[in-house]
Design a protein around this motif. Structure first.
Motif, PDB file in Angstrom:
ATOM      1  N   GLN A 269       0.835  -1.192   0.000  1.00  0.00           N
ATOM      2  CA  GLN A 269       0.000   0.000   0.000  1.00  0.00           C
ATOM      3  C   GLN A 269       0.873   1.246   0.000  1.00  0.00           C
ATOM      4  OE1 GLN A 269      -3.451   0.377  -0.288  1.00  0.00           O
ATOM      5  NE2 GLN A 269      -3.196  -1.767  -0.869  1.00  0.00           N
ATOM      6  N   ALA A 270       0.416   2.287  -0.676  1.00  0.00           N
ATOM      7  CA  ALA A 270       1.178   3.538  -0.773  1.00  0.00           C
ATOM      8  C   ALA A 270       0.900   4.379   0.474  1.00  0.00           C
ATOM      9  CB  ALA A 270       0.800   4.295  -2.038  1.00  0.00           C
ATOM     10  N   VAL A 271       1.749   4.233   1.486  1.00  0.00           N
ATOM     11  CA  VAL A 271       1.600   4.956   2.750  1.00  0.00           C
ATOM     12  C   VAL A 271       2.905   5.689   3.043  1.00  0.00           C
ATOM     13  CG1 VAL A 271       1.089   4.784   5.211  1.00  0.00           C
ATOM     14  CG2 VAL A 271       0.005   3.205   3.599  1.00  0.00           C
ATOM     15  N   THR A 272       2.814   6.962   3.363  1.00  0.00           N
ATOM     16  CA  THR A 272       4.018   7.745   3.649  1.00  0.00           C
ATOM     17  C   THR A 272       4.639   7.308   4.975  1.00  0.00           C
ATOM     18  OG1 THR A 272       2.827   9.481   4.848  1.00  0.00           O
ATOM     19  CG2 THR A 272       3.008   9.722   2.448  1.00  0.00           C
ATOM     20  N   LEU A 273       5.848   7.788   5.246  1.00  0.00           N
ATOM     21  CA  LEU A 273       6.555   7.432   6.476  1.00  0.00           C
ATOM     22  C   LEU A 273       5.837   7.919   7.729  1.00  0.00           C
ATOM     23  CD1 LEU A 273      10.203   8.179   5.290  1.00  0.00           C
ATOM     24  CD2 LEU A 273       9.207   5.929   5.728  1.00  0.00           C
ATOM     25  N   ASP A 274       5.006   8.969   7.568  1.00  0.00           N
ATOM     26  CA  ASP A 274       4.242   9.433   8.725  1.00  0.00           C
ATOM     27  C   ASP A 274       2.796   8.955   8.684  1.00  0.00           C
ATOM     28  OD1 ASP A 274       4.059  11.058   6.513  1.00  0.00           O
ATOM     29  OD2 ASP A 274       4.296  12.942   7.577  1.00  0.00           O
ATOM     30  N   GLY A 275       2.566   7.856   7.945  1.00  0.00           N
ATOM     31  CA  GLY A 275       1.293   7.146   8.032  1.00  0.00           C
ATOM     32  C   GLY A 275       0.142   7.683   7.212  1.00  0.00           C
ATOM     33  N   VAL A 276       0.404   8.538   6.219  1.00  0.00           N
ATOM     34  CA  VAL A 276      -0.670   9.068   5.365  1.00  0.00           C
ATOM     35  C   VAL A 276      -0.826   8.173   4.131  1.00  0.00           C
ATOM     36  CG1 VAL A 276      -1.480  11.023   4.004  1.00  0.00           C
ATOM     37  CG2 VAL A 276      -0.234  11.420   6.145  1.00  0.00           C
ATOM     38  N   GLU A 277      -2.030   7.639   3.948  1.00  0.00           N
ATOM     39  CA  GLU A 277      -2.261   6.746   2.803  1.00  0.00           C
ATOM     40  C   GLU A 277      -2.630   7.551   1.561  1.00  0.00           C
ATOM     41  OE1 GLU A 277      -4.921   2.814   1.558  1.00  0.00           O
ATOM     42  OE2 GLU A 277      -4.864   3.516   3.633  1.00  0.00           O
ATOM     43  N   ILE A 278      -1.960   7.233   0.454  1.00  0.00           N
ATOM     44  CA  ILE A 278      -2.237   7.866  -0.837  1.00  0.00           C
ATOM     45  C   ILE A 278      -2.911   6.836  -1.729  1.00  0.00           C
ATOM     46  CG2 ILE A 278      -1.281   9.134  -2.789  1.00  0.00           C
ATOM     47  CD1 ILE A 278      -0.857  10.503  -0.077  1.00  0.00           C
ATOM     48  N   ASN A 279      -4.016   7.210  -2.304  1.00  0.00           N
ATOM     49  CA  ASN A 279      -4.780   6.293  -3.147  1.00  0.00           C
ATOM     50  C   ASN A 279      -4.245   6.356  -4.571  1.00  0.00           C
ATOM     51  OD1 ASN A 279      -6.788   4.405  -3.615  1.00  0.00           O
ATOM     52  ND2 ASN A 279      -8.362   5.934  -4.035  1.00  0.00           N
ATOM     53  N   GLY A 529       2.268  17.000  -0.953  1.00  0.00           N
ATOM     54  CA  GLY A 529       2.519  18.085  -0.016  1.00  0.00           C
ATOM     55  C   GLY A 529       1.456  19.168  -0.101  1.00  0.00           C
ATOM     56  N   MET A 530       0.866  19.338  -1.302  1.00  0.00           N
ATOM     57  CA  MET A 530      -0.210  20.314  -1.498  1.00  0.00           C
ATOM     58  C   MET A 530      -1.535  19.809  -0.933  1.00  0.00           C
ATOM     59  SD  MET A 530       0.645  21.583  -5.387  1.00  0.00           S
ATOM     60  CE  MET A 530      -0.778  22.642  -5.558  1.00  0.00           C
ATOM     61  N   GLY A 531      -1.614  18.495  -0.672  1.00  0.00           N
ATOM     62  CA  GLY A 531      -2.830  17.948  -0.094  1.00  0.00           C
ATOM     63  C   GLY A 531      -3.547  16.918  -0.927  1.00  0.00           C
ATOM     64  N   PHE A 532      -3.033  16.590  -2.103  1.00  0.00           N
ATOM     65  CA  PHE A 532      -3.681  15.578  -2.935  1.00  0.00           C
ATOM     66  C   PHE A 532      -3.456  14.184  -2.335  1.00  0.00           C
ATOM     67  CE2 PHE A 532      -3.182  19.077  -5.933  1.00  0.00           C
ATOM     68  CZ  PHE A 532      -4.452  19.117  -6.498  1.00  0.00           C
ATOM     69  N   ARG A 533      -4.524  13.415  -2.269  1.00  0.00           N
ATOM     70  CA  ARG A 533      -4.446  12.067  -1.701  1.00  0.00           C
ATOM     71  C   ARG A 533      -4.882  10.995  -2.706  1.00  0.00           C
ATOM     72  NH1 ARG A 533      -1.649  14.615   0.796  1.00  0.00           N
ATOM     73  NH2 ARG A 533      -1.691  15.161   3.001  1.00  0.00           N
ATOM     74  N   GLU A 534      -5.211  11.415  -3.924  1.00  0.00           N
ATOM     75  CA  GLU A 534      -5.564  10.469  -4.986  1.00  0.00           C
ATOM     76  C   GLU A 534      -4.841  10.864  -6.262  1.00  0.00           C
ATOM     77  OE1 GLU A 534      -9.628   9.662  -5.786  1.00  0.00           O
ATOM     78  OE2 GLU A 534     -10.132   9.158  -3.707  1.00  0.00           O
ATOM     79  N   LEU A 535      -4.087   9.921  -6.822  1.00  0.00           N
ATOM     80  CA  LEU A 535      -3.370  10.148  -8.067  1.00  0.00           C
ATOM     81  C   LEU A 535      -3.710   9.015  -9.023  1.00  0.00           C
ATOM     82  CD1 LEU A 535       0.172  10.978  -6.589  1.00  0.00           C
ATOM     83  CD2 LEU A 535      -1.629  12.599  -7.182  1.00  0.00           C
ATOM     84  N   SER A 536      -4.087   9.359 -10.264  1.00  0.00           N
ATOM     85  CA  SER A 536      -4.426   8.340 -11.258  1.00  0.00           C
ATOM     86  C   SER A 536      -3.517   8.488 -12.459  1.00  0.00           C
ATOM     87  CB  SER A 536      -5.898   8.476 -11.670  1.00  0.00           C
ATOM     88  OG  SER A 536      -6.310   7.370 -12.459  1.00  0.00           O
ATOM     89  N   MET A 537      -2.964   7.367 -12.938  1.00  0.00           N
ATOM     90  CA  MET A 537      -1.919   7.411 -13.961  1.00  0.00           C
ATOM     91  C   MET A 537      -1.905   6.111 -14.759  1.00  0.00           C
ATOM     92  SD  MET A 537       1.083   6.834 -11.125  1.00  0.00           S
ATOM     93  CE  MET A 537       0.088   7.773  -9.950  1.00  0.00           C
ATOM     94  N   PRO A 538      -1.138   6.042 -15.867  1.00  0.00           N
ATOM     95  CA  PRO A 538      -0.966   4.763 -16.558  1.00  0.00           C
ATOM     96  C   PRO A 538      -0.412   3.721 -15.600  1.00  0.00           C
ATOM     97  CG  PRO A 538      -0.162   6.557 -17.920  1.00  0.00           C
ATOM     98  CD  PRO A 538      -0.475   7.160 -16.582  1.00  0.00           C
ATOM     99  N   ALA A 539      -0.914   2.507 -15.693  1.00  0.00           N
ATOM    100  CA  ALA A 539      -0.552   1.463 -14.735  1.00  0.00           C
ATOM    101  C   ALA A 539       0.964   1.251 -14.640  1.00  0.00           C
ATOM    102  CB  ALA A 539      -1.243   0.157 -15.117  1.00  0.00           C
ATOM    103  N   ALA A 540       1.671   1.407 -15.755  1.00  0.00           N
ATOM    104  CA  ALA A 540       3.112   1.157 -15.763  1.00  0.00           C
ATOM    105  C   ALA A 540       3.881   2.115 -14.860  1.00  0.00           C
ATOM    106  CB  ALA A 540       3.651   1.253 -17.186  1.00  0.00           C
ATOM    107  N   LEU A 541       3.297   3.275 -14.542  1.00  0.00           N
ATOM    108  CA  LEU A 541       3.991   4.277 -13.732  1.00  0.00           C
ATOM    109  C   LEU A 541       3.744   4.123 -12.241  1.00  0.00           C
ATOM    110  CD1 LEU A 541       3.262   7.439 -15.932  1.00  0.00           C
ATOM    111  CD2 LEU A 541       5.251   5.924 -16.012  1.00  0.00           C
TER     112      LEU A 541
END
Length: 590
Positions: A269-279, A529-541
């Motif tokens: 799972q994509a979770v930062t070192l301070d425990g914030v989960e990014i979707n 850092g700006m506050g985005f918690r969801e990023l959508s991209m080509p699967a390969a990236l």
């Protein structure tokens, strides 16, 4: 030969080293001559036969696609088949033969030149790239007419006498790229093209290093020149020294090792070192892409470009996909994601994506009748799609995403159409998710500047950064004369992103980024850092972005992100982004 360096537009990642193989455009071999009246119909049949043969070639390439071929290829081959069936390609040159008595090659080139001139007036980068698709289709027909073909060596290895092949051309079609798969094709360099060309998309999917938009590379590079493509930097080194080749081979080895490590992150799972989960979500074009997205570790589909279901439907009569056909496709994607969210963007057609070849929509202007504007003008088409999406929502978690909204009435009319579709399905006793979420794409500056009317009426937002950037900066990335002006870190862009994420946070609704910035690992820290918690991209990236997130502590980013958002000096912004890249980083692979 003295070494020199060429700069272009990077469209994929990686490094490759090999020998140049130049492809000569068939248009350069075209003869121009007039034919006698009694030869006209025979010349017409010669062009018709060539077009028919290219149709069969495209069908054969599509049928022979290997299981591991990028799923985008099938869609793009369909697009080329659709272009080939358009009367502007299949009929207009025949009229030129009959009225002007031009030979078939001359007539076709004349028509393509006329179409290209019209596309030169379009300022939207994605739409302008469709000119390249038309030219690529014409190239295939010309090669049949002239009897020319690609003569590609079957070389393997990277030693002096048996080098990998780097194709150098004015442009390369996705179909040609697949025909090259049986040769040692490890990279390509083109004079034309941009970030949104179909060739660029296929290159990224295949993971092939490539640089496009180089202007005159095919005239400066000589057959069998040694080349190094550094597609991270958008650089091609021609005739490099042995020392430079050695240095780049070492860099290749490091990149290969890192790529293998990234594969271990698929299930993490994509979770930062301070425990914030990014979707982390995937962008897909066809329902079967969902399988690859799941395999790459996507938490869902952030953007299903539904228009690809409407393209490539060739034949005597072009028919739109029925409600049942659409429902089946959406259901396939929803089931493949096994309960994860699938966000389906409603029909984004216009300009390069004609609904009916007879309407010649292929020349719609960039800021004309497209996306939601088209759907509201054609309510029956829109309603049919909404019904299909709603029916698919009974089989999993589905969101509806409306593109290119800029006006309050567009929101109201879209919601009214969704309500009508729900009412019809209820009356027919067909199941759907009555609480399906509806969102809007923020890709027109007017939308980003009037967010209050969006957040009150919609459930979520998704930023299409590609369009937002080019509309805000009024530049066409496919135009080499202004490509250098394209900047995803322009202060105006950063302010619009910040405004959007702040408005969504205040309204307590989700906001995602589904444009090119989401998959650019150099911007990952800035965005979260700006506050985005969801990023959508080509699967390969996904793996590379995920690794960046795993090695990031958001708390350490805040001072630098605030500095960037307060700054209007591009040099200071870039310097701060460099600092941001290493802030609190552990460089530990999870």
């Amino acid at each position: 030969m003295a070494s020199f360096t060429l700069q272009g537009i990077p469209i994929s990642r990686g490094i490759t080293i090999g020998r140049a193989h130049l492809l000569r455009p068939a248009a350069l071999d075209v003869q121009h001559y007039l034919i006698a009246q009694e030869q006209v119909e025979a010349e017409v049949r010669r062009l018709q036969d060539a077009i028919a043969k290219v149709h069969k070639e495209l069908q054969a390439i599509w049928a022979d696609l290997p299981p591991d071929a990028p799923t985008e290829l099938g869609a793009f081959l369909d697009v080329h088949a659709l272009i080939l069936s358009d009367p502007m390609i299949s009929e207009a040159p025949l009229d030129i033969i009959r009225t002007r008595h031009y030979n078939a090659e001359w007539a076709l080139v004349t028509q393509i030149d006329a179409l290209s001139a019209q596309f030169d007036e379009i300022e939207d980068d994605y739409l302008r790239e469709r000119k390249a698709d038309i030219q690529q289709v014409a190239e295939r027909v010309l090669k049949v007419l002239t009897g020319s073909a690609h003569d590609l060596p079957r070389a393997t290895g990277i030693d002096e006498s048996n080098a990998n092949m780097i194709v150098v051309a004015r442009d390369i079609s996705p179909a040609d790229m697949m025909q090259f798969r049986n040769v040692a094709f490890t990279g390509f360099v083109t004079d034309e093209g941009g970030q949104n060309s179909h060739t660029a998309i296929v290159s990224r999917s295949l993971g092939i290093p490539a640089v496009v938009g180089m202007g005159n590379a095919s005239r400066l590079i000589v057959q069998d020149d040694w080349l190094i493509i550094d597609s991270d930097a958008g650089v091609v080194i021609v005739a490099p020294s042995a020392l430079v080749i050695s240095q780049y081979r070492d860099r290749q080895a490091v990149l290969l090792k890192a790529r293998k490590k990234l594969n271990r992150l698929k299930k993490t799972q994509a979770v930062t070192l301070d425990g914030v989960e990014i979707n982390l979500l995937a962008n897909i074009e066809l329902p079967q892409d969902a399988v690859a997205a799941l395999e790459a570790g996507a938490n869902g589909v952030g953007l299903f470009r539904s228009e690809f279901l409407f393209m490539g439907r060739t034949g005597q009569e072009l028919q739109l996909p029925t409600e049942d056909e659409q429902f089946s496709a959406y259901k396939e994607a929803v089931l493949a994601m096994k309960g994860r969210t699938v966000t389906i963007r409603t029909l984004d057609v216009g300009a390069d994506k004609p609904m009916d070849a007879s309407e010649h929509n292929i020349l719609n202007p960039a800021m004309g009748l497209r996306a939601i504007r088209y759907c509201l003008k054609e309510p029956q088409i829109f309603l049919t799609q909404l019904r299909a999406i709603l029916r698919a929502s009974a089989f999993g978690h589905v969101h509806i995403l409306i593109p290119m909204i800029a006006h309050a009435f567009e929101i109201d009319q879209s919601l009214a159409m969704i309500a009508q579709a729900k009412a019809e399905l209820t009356a027919e006793d067909k199941k759907f998710d009555a609480n399906i979420l509806v969102g809007a794409m923020i890709e027109v500056p007017a939308a980003a500047l009037s967010l209050p009317m969006f957040v009150k009426k919609l459930d979520f937002l998704s930023i299409g950064t590609n369009d937002l950037i080019q509309y805000t900066l009024a530049i066409d990335r496919a135009d080499h004369e202004v490509a250098h002006l394209y900047s995803d870190t322009h202060p105006a862009i950063l302010q619009l992103l910040h405004m959007t994420v702040s408005a969504a946070e205040k309204a307590a609704i989700p906001v995602a980024i589904c444009g090119g910035m989401a998959g650019d690992v150099r911007l990952t820290r800035l965005l979260i850092g700006m506050g985005f918690r969801e990023l959508s991209m080509p699967a390969a990236l996904l793996p590379e972005v995920k690794q960046e997130i795993l090695n990031t502590r958001i708390e350490s980013l805040q001072p630098l992100v605030k500095k960037i958002l307060r700054c209007y000096d591009p040099a200071v912004i870039q310097d701060t982004l460099t600092q941001l890249a290493s802030a609190g980083k552990t460089d530990t692979l999870h």
